[in-house]
Design a protein around this motif. Sequence first.
Motif, PDB file in Angstrom:
ATOM      1  N   LEU A 141      43.944  48.768  38.623  1.00  0.00           N
ATOM      2  CA  LEU A 141      44.120  47.342  38.819  1.00  0.00           C
ATOM      3  C   LEU A 141      45.664  47.033  38.526  1.00  0.00           C
ATOM      4  O   LEU A 141      46.164  46.084  39.038  1.00  0.00           O
ATOM      5  CB  LEU A 141      43.043  46.243  38.013  1.00  0.00           C
ATOM      6  CG  LEU A 141      41.510  46.389  38.570  1.00  0.00           C
ATOM      7  CD1 LEU A 141      40.678  45.586  37.803  1.00  0.00           C
ATOM      8  CD2 LEU A 141      41.731  46.021  40.250  1.00  0.00           C
ATOM      9  N   THR A 142      46.144  47.544  37.646  1.00  0.00           N
ATOM     10  CA  THR A 142      47.449  47.440  37.185  1.00  0.00           C
ATOM     11  C   THR A 142      48.402  47.211  38.389  1.00  0.00           C
ATOM     12  O   THR A 142      49.152  46.119  38.650  1.00  0.00           O
ATOM     13  CB  THR A 142      48.123  48.327  36.154  1.00  0.00           C
ATOM     14  OG1 THR A 142      47.191  47.942  35.102  1.00  0.00           O
ATOM     15  CG2 THR A 142      49.604  47.945  35.622  1.00  0.00           C
ATOM     16  N   PRO A 143      48.624  48.089  39.357  1.00  0.00           N
ATOM     17  CA  PRO A 143      49.642  47.904  40.477  1.00  0.00           C
ATOM     18  C   PRO A 143      49.170  46.621  41.252  1.00  0.00           C
ATOM     19  O   PRO A 143      49.967  46.170  42.038  1.00  0.00           O
ATOM     20  CB  PRO A 143      49.281  49.185  41.098  1.00  0.00           C
ATOM     21  CG  PRO A 143      48.382  50.041  40.385  1.00  0.00           C
ATOM     22  CD  PRO A 143      47.857  49.397  39.388  1.00  0.00           C
ATOM     23  N   HIS A 144      47.950  46.151  41.310  1.00  0.00           N
ATOM     24  CA  HIS A 144      47.340  45.196  42.132  1.00  0.00           C
ATOM     25  C   HIS A 144      47.374  43.772  41.397  1.00  0.00           C
ATOM     26  O   HIS A 144      47.893  42.729  42.080  1.00  0.00           O
ATOM     27  CB  HIS A 144      46.325  45.409  42.575  1.00  0.00           C
ATOM     28  CG  HIS A 144      46.063  46.520  43.345  1.00  0.00           C
ATOM     29  ND1 HIS A 144      47.055  46.756  44.668  1.00  0.00           N
ATOM     30  CD2 HIS A 144      45.628  47.781  43.214  1.00  0.00           C
ATOM     31  CE1 HIS A 144      46.734  48.002  45.243  1.00  0.00           C
ATOM     32  NE2 HIS A 144      45.966  48.612  44.196  1.00  0.00           N
ATOM     33  N   LEU A 145      47.298  43.650  40.250  1.00  0.00           N
ATOM     34  CA  LEU A 145      46.955  42.405  39.497  1.00  0.00           C
ATOM     35  C   LEU A 145      48.234  42.297  38.385  1.00  0.00           C
ATOM     36  O   LEU A 145      48.299  41.384  37.614  1.00  0.00           O
ATOM     37  CB  LEU A 145      45.690  42.270  38.883  1.00  0.00           C
ATOM     38  CG  LEU A 145      44.287  42.363  39.924  1.00  0.00           C
ATOM     39  CD1 LEU A 145      43.291  42.179  39.121  1.00  0.00           C
ATOM     40  CD2 LEU A 145      44.690  41.290  40.920  1.00  0.00           C
ATOM     41  N   GLY A 146      48.922  43.360  37.916  1.00  0.00           N
ATOM     42  CA  GLY A 146      49.774  43.200  36.932  1.00  0.00           C
ATOM     43  C   GLY A 146      49.355  43.946  35.855  1.00  0.00           C
ATOM     44  O   GLY A 146      48.024  44.236  35.658  1.00  0.00           O
ATOM     45  N   ALA A 147      50.084  44.219  34.599  1.00  0.00           N
ATOM     46  CA  ALA A 147      49.932  44.514  33.400  1.00  0.00           C
ATOM     47  C   ALA A 147      48.954  43.902  32.688  1.00  0.00           C
ATOM     48  O   ALA A 147      47.972  44.139  31.914  1.00  0.00           O
ATOM     49  CB  ALA A 147      51.140  44.631  32.667  1.00  0.00           C
ATOM     50  N   ALA A 148      48.719  42.413  32.871  1.00  0.00           N
ATOM     51  CA  ALA A 148      47.795  41.546  32.191  1.00  0.00           C
ATOM     52  C   ALA A 148      46.441  41.180  33.086  1.00  0.00           C
ATOM     53  O   ALA A 148      45.717  40.410  33.184  1.00  0.00           O
ATOM     54  CB  ALA A 148      48.453  40.085  32.152  1.00  0.00           C
ATOM     55  N   TRP A 149      46.265  42.478  33.889  1.00  0.00           N
ATOM     56  CA  TRP A 149      44.866  42.334  34.751  1.00  0.00           C
ATOM     57  C   TRP A 149      43.855  41.922  34.230  1.00  0.00           C
ATOM     58  O   TRP A 149      42.977  41.305  34.657  1.00  0.00           O
ATOM     59  CB  TRP A 149      44.911  43.816  35.318  1.00  0.00           C
ATOM     60  CG  TRP A 149      44.219  44.994  34.417  1.00  0.00           C
ATOM     61  CD1 TRP A 149      45.089  45.630  33.562  1.00  0.00           C
ATOM     62  CD2 TRP A 149      43.195  45.153  33.914  1.00  0.00           C
ATOM     63  NE1 TRP A 149      44.601  46.488  32.955  1.00  0.00           N
ATOM     64  CE2 TRP A 149      43.008  46.117  33.108  1.00  0.00           C
ATOM     65  CE3 TRP A 149      41.975  44.643  34.269  1.00  0.00           C
ATOM     66  CZ2 TRP A 149      42.104  46.630  32.415  1.00  0.00           C
ATOM     67  CZ3 TRP A 149      40.623  45.313  33.829  1.00  0.00           C
ATOM     68  CH2 TRP A 149      40.708  46.024  32.988  1.00  0.00           C
TER      69      TRP A 149
END
Length: 271
Positions: A141-149
């Motif tokens: 999920l990090t690449p799609h929603l960011g580090a704060a997923w």
Amino acid sequence: MSRIAEHAPGLSAILWDVDGTLAETERDGHRIAFNQAFEALRVPWRWDERRYGELLEVTGGRERLLHDMRDQPEAPRAAEDREALAALVHALKNERYARIVASGALPLRPGVLELMDDCAREGLRMGVVTTTSRINVGALLTPHLGAAWESAFAVVVTAQEAPRKKPDPQAYHQALERLGLPAAAALAIEDSPAGVAAARAAGVPVLVTRSVYFASRPVPGALAVGPSLASRAGWQPPAAAGGAAPDRIDLAQIRQWHARAAAYDVPSGSA
Ligand code: XBP
Ligand code: MG
């Protein structure tokens, strides 16, 4: 409206499965990462698409590998040696999986981000309920929603928190407890018969977006079954025509199906 419907709770949370539902992670992620781990550790096994599909009957990557060892003549004989090898391969598989998904090479399935945006806009809580390892969810999920997923979700239940894997309902029970919701106020989105069974065993109505490995499997007990969140065609029961997002399954459509679950208490085999 029936008596049940009058007293049934509305939709208060969507619970997302991960593998196969958010992305085609099994064929294009875990399978490839397992093969890379076998090769790096000089283990002479490779799983082609067909064999991996068969092995998906066993949930949990480590458990899947232990299951396959029964058919591998080169597998260690002693149970503790098999466990040790499975743990080693599994850890390396997860590292390789993280590399595969870190680049964003594994896209989320069409319609997933749009439905997540609907939920954010309407303030509907979301959860993750999966049998995969926690580290894999973050990697995906990090690449799609960011580090704060994680902040997108009110609850995240993985194999770490719920070691009894689907079809066991443990992960769903935990999610409901942490959300403080009755099962009927949630809706699960799943792709596999084991996932549907887990949700239903916890009493949660469940929508199925078919993934490549479970494209034609019967899914008794599902509230609705369809090919993709990015299409209103091909759903059973049919999605309503029109609406604000005529080309995809939006939150309004999900609420309609959920209300139907409340009215009919999801007769098994309805879809
Ligand atoms: C699917 C699974 C997982 C993955 C691999 O989980 O059964 O075991 O195949 O992940 P879900 P691990 O559909 O509930 O997301 O190797 O971490 O087990
Ligand atoms: Mg799944």
